[in-house]
Design a protein around this motif. Structure first.
Motif, mmCIF file in Angstrom:
data_model
loop_
_atom_site.group_PDB
_atom_site.id
_atom_site.type_symbol
_atom_site.label_atom_id
_atom_site.label_comp_id
_atom_site.label_asym_id
_atom_site.label_seq_id
_atom_site.Cartn_x
_atom_site.Cartn_y
_atom_site.Cartn_z
ATOM 1 N N GLN A 9 30.656 31.392 33.411
ATOM 2 C CA GLN A 9 30.088 32.326 34.353
ATOM 3 C C GLN A 9 30.097 31.806 35.783
ATOM 4 N N PRO A 11 31.316 30.603 39.421
ATOM 5 C CA PRO A 11 32.481 30.884 40.250
ATOM 6 C C PRO A 11 33.456 29.721 40.271
ATOM 7 N N THR A 14 36.119 29.901 37.632
ATOM 8 C CA THR A 14 37.173 30.825 38.012
ATOM 9 C C THR A 14 38.066 30.188 39.070
ATOM 10 N N ALA A 67 44.972 37.369 36.298
ATOM 11 C CA ALA A 67 43.940 38.230 36.860
ATOM 12 C C ALA A 67 44.305 39.706 36.750
ATOM 13 N N HIS A 110 42.021 46.475 41.396
ATOM 14 C CA HIS A 110 41.363 45.260 40.902
ATOM 15 C C HIS A 110 40.304 44.784 41.902
ATOM 16 N N LYS A 114 36.599 44.824 40.279
ATOM 17 C CA LYS A 114 36.106 43.497 39.893
ATOM 18 C C LYS A 114 35.399 42.866 41.077
ATOM 19 N N ARG A 115 34.371 42.159 40.784
ATOM 20 C CA ARG A 115 33.676 41.422 41.831
ATOM 21 C C ARG A 115 33.843 39.938 41.560
ATOM 22 N N ASP A 116 35.093 39.477 41.616
ATOM 23 C CA ASP A 116 35.357 38.064 41.402
ATOM 24 C C ASP A 116 35.544 37.373 42.757
ATOM 25 N N VAL A 117 35.896 36.111 42.718
ATOM 26 C CA VAL A 117 36.003 35.320 43.944
ATOM 27 C C VAL A 117 37.123 35.802 44.860
ATOM 28 N N ALA A 119 38.041 39.205 45.210
ATOM 29 C CA ALA A 119 37.992 40.666 45.323
ATOM 30 C C ALA A 119 38.492 41.149 46.687
#
Length: 194
Positions: A9, A11, A14, A67, A110, A114-117, A119
């Motif tokens: 989980q 960051p 990732t 991704a 995407h 998605k709220r990833d590093v 985004a």
């Protein structure tokens, strides 16, 4: 009390898995951009080979990042093969347009979903890819030099974006691997102030 995050989980987990493919994608884009800048009078064969190899290498970098869906990498690779096979201004423009359009639209989706590093980077890269795809057909009649200029311009802009993202991810991964910083003196921790 907050429960500690699991490694999956955080960051940094990732970031640790993404920085290499992101830097590879940046290098691919910047090398292609350099070719488009420094090749003064490209032939249609130079256009086809450089765009085809750029799309194939971009496809590999997208696939390595895991991704985006695998179908995106496949479509971009097919665009690269199409550019290599057609060996014409029109064929390269259509192949690159379709590949960059699919890549760009799915990067935008995407980035929104998605709220990833990455985004925001997905959003910006997607807009750049879509913009490049939309411009390519307007420059087809001007020949290989103009097509390489448009494609290379988009590649340079996205390459700079991805190199900044990759270096940031690499820094975050190294910082997380080093562990939390230890206070150097008594009373130096934030808890001591409160």
């Amino acid at each position: 009390m907050t429960l500690p995050a699991t490694p999956a989980q955080t960051p940094s987990a990732t970031a640790a898995g993404l920085w290499k493919p992101v830097l590879i994608r940046a290098a691919v884009a910047l090398v292609f951009g350099a070719v488009t800048i420094f090749w003064a009078v490209p032939s249609v064969h130079v256009l086809a080979w450089s765009v085809g190899l750029y799309l194939l290498a971009t496809s590999a970098a997208v696939w390595m990042s895991r991704a985006l869906p695998v179908a995106v990498a496949v479509v971009v690779a097919l665009g690269g093969v199409g550019a290599l096979v057609t060996q014409s201004d029109e064929g390269v423009a259509v192949s690159a347009m379709l590949a960059l359009l699919v890549l760009g639209l799915l990067e935008v989706v995407h980035g929104l979903r998605k709220r990833d590093v990455l985004a925001r980077d997905w959003l910006v890269s997607g807009v750049i890819s879509v913009g490049t795809a939309v411009l390519l057909p307007f420059f087809t009649s001007l020949g290989a030099h103009a097509l390489l200029g448009v494609a290379g311009g988009g590649a340079i802009i996205s390459g700079v974006l991805w190199i900044l993202s990759g270096l940031t991810l690499r820094h975050e991964a190294k910082t997380a691997a080093a562990g939390p910083a230890q206070p150097s003196a008594p009373g130096a921790s934030p808890e001591a102030v409160n």
